[in-house]
Design a protein around this motif. Structure first.
Motif, PDB file in Angstrom:
ATOM      1  N   SER A 110       0.832  -1.206   0.000  1.00 34.59           N
ATOM      2  CA  SER A 110       0.000   0.000   0.000  1.00 34.59           C
ATOM      3  C   SER A 110       0.868   1.258   0.000  1.00 34.59           C
ATOM      4  CB  SER A 110      -0.922   0.012   1.229  1.00 34.59           C
ATOM      5  OG  SER A 110      -1.803  -1.097   1.198  1.00 34.59           O
ATOM      6  N   GLU A 111       1.950   1.244   0.775  1.00 29.74           N
ATOM      7  CA  GLU A 111       2.839   2.405   0.830  1.00 29.74           C
ATOM      8  C   GLU A 111       3.530   2.647  -0.514  1.00 29.74           C
ATOM      9  OE1 GLU A 111       5.085   5.648   2.154  1.00 29.74           O
ATOM     10  OE2 GLU A 111       3.222   4.744   2.832  1.00 29.74           O
ATOM     11  N   GLN A 112       3.930   1.569  -1.184  1.00 28.49           N
ATOM     12  CA  GLN A 112       4.586   1.711  -2.486  1.00 28.49           C
ATOM     13  C   GLN A 112       3.638   2.339  -3.512  1.00 28.49           C
ATOM     14  OE1 GLN A 112       7.761   1.262  -1.382  1.00 28.49           O
ATOM     15  NE2 GLN A 112       8.245   0.167  -3.258  1.00 28.49           N
ATOM     16  N   ILE A 113       2.398   1.897  -3.525  1.00 26.72           N
ATOM     17  CA  ILE A 113       1.415   2.448  -4.469  1.00 26.72           C
ATOM     18  C   ILE A 113       1.161   3.919  -4.155  1.00 26.72           C
ATOM     19  CG2 ILE A 113      -0.946   2.294  -5.313  1.00 26.72           C
ATOM     20  CD1 ILE A 113       0.921   0.023  -6.248  1.00 26.72           C
ATOM     21  N   ARG A 114       1.078   4.258  -2.870  1.00 29.23           N
ATOM     22  CA  ARG A 114       0.878   5.661  -2.483  1.00 29.23           C
ATOM     23  C   ARG A 114       2.024   6.525  -2.987  1.00 29.23           C
ATOM     24  NH1 ARG A 114       2.613   9.245   0.792  1.00 29.23           N
ATOM     25  NH2 ARG A 114       4.146   7.821   1.730  1.00 29.23           N
ATOM     26  N   ARG A 115       3.242   6.055  -2.804  1.00 28.92           N
ATOM     27  CA  ARG A 115       4.414   6.817  -3.244  1.00 28.92           C
ATOM     28  C   ARG A 115       4.428   6.982  -4.761  1.00 28.92           C
ATOM     29  NH1 ARG A 115       9.563   3.982  -1.144  1.00 28.92           N
ATOM     30  NH2 ARG A 115      10.517   5.732  -2.289  1.00 28.92           N
ATOM     31  N   LEU A 116       4.055   5.917  -5.477  1.00 24.23           N
ATOM     32  CA  LEU A 116       4.029   5.991  -6.941  1.00 24.23           C
ATOM     33  C   LEU A 116       3.008   7.030  -7.411  1.00 24.23           C
ATOM     34  CD1 LEU A 116       4.838   4.953  -9.744  1.00 24.23           C
ATOM     35  CD2 LEU A 116       3.130   3.135  -9.479  1.00 24.23           C
ATOM     36  N   GLU A 117       1.813   6.998  -6.822  1.00 23.71           N
ATOM     37  CA  GLU A 117       0.769   7.940  -7.228  1.00 23.71           C
ATOM     38  C   GLU A 117       1.173   9.382  -6.895  1.00 23.71           C
ATOM     39  OE1 GLU A 117      -3.288   5.227  -7.065  1.00 23.71           O
ATOM     40  OE2 GLU A 117      -2.649   6.259  -5.228  1.00 23.71           O
ATOM     41  N   GLU A 118       1.886   9.575  -5.807  1.00 24.58           N
ATOM     42  CA  GLU A 118       2.366  10.912  -5.461  1.00 24.58           C
ATOM     43  C   GLU A 118       3.344  11.432  -6.511  1.00 24.58           C
ATOM     44  OE1 GLU A 118       4.100  11.049  -1.616  1.00 24.58           O
ATOM     45  OE2 GLU A 118       2.153  11.076  -0.558  1.00 24.58           O
ATOM     46  N   ARG A 119       4.243  10.537  -6.968  1.00 27.47           N
ATOM     47  CA  ARG A 119       5.250  10.957  -7.936  1.00 27.47           C
ATOM     48  C   ARG A 119       4.628  11.224  -9.314  1.00 27.47           C
ATOM     49  NH1 ARG A 119       7.628   9.031  -3.901  1.00 27.47           N
ATOM     50  NH2 ARG A 119       9.872   9.142  -3.475  1.00 27.47           N
ATOM     51  N   LEU A 120       3.655  10.409  -9.657  1.00 31.84           N
ATOM     52  CA  LEU A 120       3.000  10.602 -10.950  1.00 31.84           C
ATOM     53  C   LEU A 120       1.942  11.707 -10.907  1.00 31.84           C
ATOM     54  CD1 LEU A 120       2.435   6.886 -12.059  1.00 31.84           C
ATOM     55  CD2 LEU A 120       4.136   8.478 -12.940  1.00 31.84           C
ATOM     56  N   LYS A 121       1.535  12.040  -9.683  1.00 33.23           N
ATOM     57  CA  LYS A 121       0.442  13.003  -9.515  1.00 33.23           C
ATOM     58  C   LYS A 121      -0.821  12.537 -10.258  1.00 33.23           C
ATOM     59  CE  LYS A 121       3.212  17.134  -8.605  1.00 33.23           C
ATOM     60  NZ  LYS A 121       4.379  16.378  -8.165  1.00 33.23           N
ATOM     61  N   ARG A 122      -1.029  11.248 -10.215  1.00 30.62           N
ATOM     62  CA  ARG A 122      -2.195  10.632 -10.855  1.00 30.62           C
ATOM     63  C   ARG A 122      -2.700   9.500  -9.958  1.00 30.62           C
ATOM     64  NH1 ARG A 122      -1.570  14.373 -13.651  1.00 30.62           N
ATOM     65  NH2 ARG A 122      -1.726  14.577 -15.933  1.00 30.62           N
ATOM     66  N   ARG A 123      -4.016   9.304  -9.958  1.00 28.01           N
ATOM     67  CA  ARG A 123      -4.605   8.157  -9.257  1.00 28.01           C
ATOM     68  C   ARG A 123      -4.576   6.974 -10.205  1.00 28.01           C
ATOM     69  NH1 ARG A 123      -8.519   7.992  -5.105  1.00 28.01           N
ATOM     70  NH2 ARG A 123      -8.312   5.934  -4.112  1.00 28.01           N
ATOM     71  N   LEU A 124      -3.969   5.883  -9.794  1.00 29.73           N
ATOM     72  CA  LEU A 124      -3.824   4.710 -10.653  1.00 29.73           C
ATOM     73  C   LEU A 124      -4.798   3.594 -10.285  1.00 29.73           C
ATOM     74  CD1 LEU A 124       0.091   4.470 -10.764  1.00 29.73           C
ATOM     75  CD2 LEU A 124      -1.439   5.666 -12.342  1.00 29.73           C
ATOM     76  N   LEU A 125      -5.162   3.528  -9.009  1.00 28.84           N
ATOM     77  CA  LEU A 125      -6.026   2.445  -8.527  1.00 28.84           C
ATOM     78  C   LEU A 125      -7.145   3.010  -7.657  1.00 28.84           C
ATOM     79  CD1 LEU A 125      -3.134   0.077  -7.470  1.00 28.84           C
ATOM     80  CD2 LEU A 125      -4.857  -0.539  -9.179  1.00 28.84           C
ATOM     81  N   VAL A 126      -8.300   2.403  -7.807  1.00 29.79           N
ATOM     82  CA  VAL A 126      -9.420   2.707  -6.912  1.00 29.79           C
ATOM     83  C   VAL A 126      -9.651   1.459  -6.080  1.00 29.79           C
ATOM     84  CG1 VAL A 126     -11.854   3.288  -6.741  1.00 29.79           C
ATOM     85  CG2 VAL A 126     -10.447   4.331  -8.536  1.00 29.79           C
ATOM     86  N   ARG A 127      -9.529   1.611  -4.788  1.00 29.72           N
ATOM     87  CA  ARG A 127      -9.612   0.463  -3.875  1.00 29.72           C
ATOM     88  C   ARG A 127     -10.809   0.630  -2.944  1.00 29.72           C
ATOM     89  NH1 ARG A 127      -5.041  -0.855   0.671  1.00 29.72           N
ATOM     90  NH2 ARG A 127      -5.691  -2.997   1.198  1.00 29.72           N
ATOM     91  N   THR A 128     -11.676  -0.388  -2.926  1.00 35.59           N
ATOM     92  CA  THR A 128     -12.808  -0.398  -1.994  1.00 35.59           C
ATOM     93  C   THR A 128     -12.647  -1.601  -1.083  1.00 35.59           C
ATOM     94  OG1 THR A 128     -14.262  -1.784  -3.348  1.00 35.59           O
ATOM     95  CG2 THR A 128     -14.238   0.580  -3.834  1.00 35.59           C
ATOM     96  N   SER A 129     -13.578  -1.766  -0.181  1.00 39.74           N
ATOM     97  CA  SER A 129     -13.511  -2.918   0.735  1.00 39.74           C
ATOM     98  C   SER A 129     -13.752  -4.232   0.013  1.00 39.74           C
ATOM     99  CB  SER A 129     -14.541  -2.754   1.861  1.00 39.74           C
ATOM    100  OG  SER A 129     -15.860  -2.655   1.312  1.00 39.74           O
TER     101      SER A 129
END
Length: 321
Positions: free
Chosen positions: A43-62
């Motif tokens: 989860s932390e890796q995906i957060r960091r990637l999206e921050e660097r790209l300044k784009r949302r890549l994944l939508v995660r629900t329960s």
């Protein structure tokens, strides 16, 4: 080296590898299991990637995980990085374990000046660029011993480099050289159109020192010594050195050519063909008779046979120009 951020937007490629795993599994939990890490780390890796790209890549629900349009656009590049990483990991593992395909070739020092040797090696590397080619230069005794011991897969040497009765075979010739006798212009031999071997009686013939291949040397000059010639070794196994020494001392030496040639003058020396062309040298690929099957060595032999066929084509002076 730390990743550099800026206009070029270079980032840690591990972020993309993690994203590829999540996108393919469509689950952070399964991606963590696949990568062998904890789910919060993913989860932390995906957060960091999206921050660097300044784009949302994944939508995660329960209940499920979905790719956004930007995620779909980025996915092929992340997967390409993942494939390249997997390939690099496999190659590294093969290199560490010694499983990478390789061909070990021995070569007698004296054949290094043969252009056909270089041509054969170049052709093999062009045909098999992924193979690790190991070339070990040395004396005939050394490389043939290593061939018999299974430390080499093939050897480039003369067909006469091997001792009679040895467990070494000529797999294919590569090229032939024919010897003429080069004599000082004032020597009666120089006036002949073709010299009989008996004419070398009591004449000095400058030869290679034979340090790297004494067996082939003895075989090559046996016909001359049997007819009374006295061999004088040059200081090094170099054709120019041998001919220059013969010229300076007014002695004879052999002149090697790709095919038999008529009498020719070279300044104050004259090259005269030997009656019957009895002296030849055959550069060849040698292999151990009892060696296990080796696909790459077989390919080297095929290339050597093709090179030899080109060299003896009628009217072709040399396959290498």
């Amino acid at each position: 080296m730390q990743p550099v951020e800026g206009d070029g937007m270079v980032f840690d490629p591990r972020l993309a590898l993690t994203f590829a795993a999540v996108a393919e599994e469509m689950s952070f939990t399964r991606a963590a299991e696949r990568l062998g890490v904890a789910q919060p780390w993913v989860s932390e890796q995906i957060r960091r990637l999206e921050e660097r790209l300044k784009r949302r890549l994944l939508v995660r629900t329960s209940r499920h995980t979905e790719l956004t349009a930007d995620g779909l656009a980025f996915l092929p590049y992340a997967q390409a990085l993942a494939r390249a990483n997997d390939a690099a990991q496999r190659l590294a593992a093969e290199m560490r374990s010694g499983r990478r395909e390789s061909l070990r070739i021995g070569a007698v020092d004296f054949v290094n000046e043969y252009p056909e040797r270089t041509e054969l090696i170049d052709r093999f590397m062009h045909a098999w660029p992924e193979v690790e080619l190991q070339i070990h230069n040395g004396s005939a005794e050394d490389v043939l011993r290593r061939l018999t011991a299974g430390e080499l897969d093939a050897v480039l040497a003369f067909s006469t480099s091997r001792l009679e009765g040895s467990d070494i075979q000529v797999a294919t010739p590569i090229c032939l050289r024919y010897a003429a006798l080069m004599a000082p212009r004032e020597d009666p031999i120089a006036a002949m159109e073709c010299v009989p071997l008996a004419a070398v009686d009591r004449r000095v013939v400058v030869s290679s020192p034979g340090r790297s291949d004494p067996v082939a040397l003895r075989s090559t000059y046996a016909a001359l010594t049997a007819n009374g010639a006295e061999l004088f070794p040059a200081p090094e196994p170099n054709r120019t050195t041998i001919e220059n020494l013969a010229r300076a001392r007014r002695w004879c030496c052999l002149k090697w050519t790709v095919e038999p040639e008529p009498r020719q003058s070279y300044g104050d020396m004259v090259s005269v063909p030997i009656e019957g062309n009895p002296l030849t040298l055959e550069l060849a690929v040698l292999r151990a008779a009892q060696a296990p099957r080796n696909r790459l060595a077989d390919e080297l032999v095929k290339l050597g046979a093709a090179l030899y066929a080109e060299s003896i084509e009628p009217g072709l002076k040399s396959p290498l120009g």
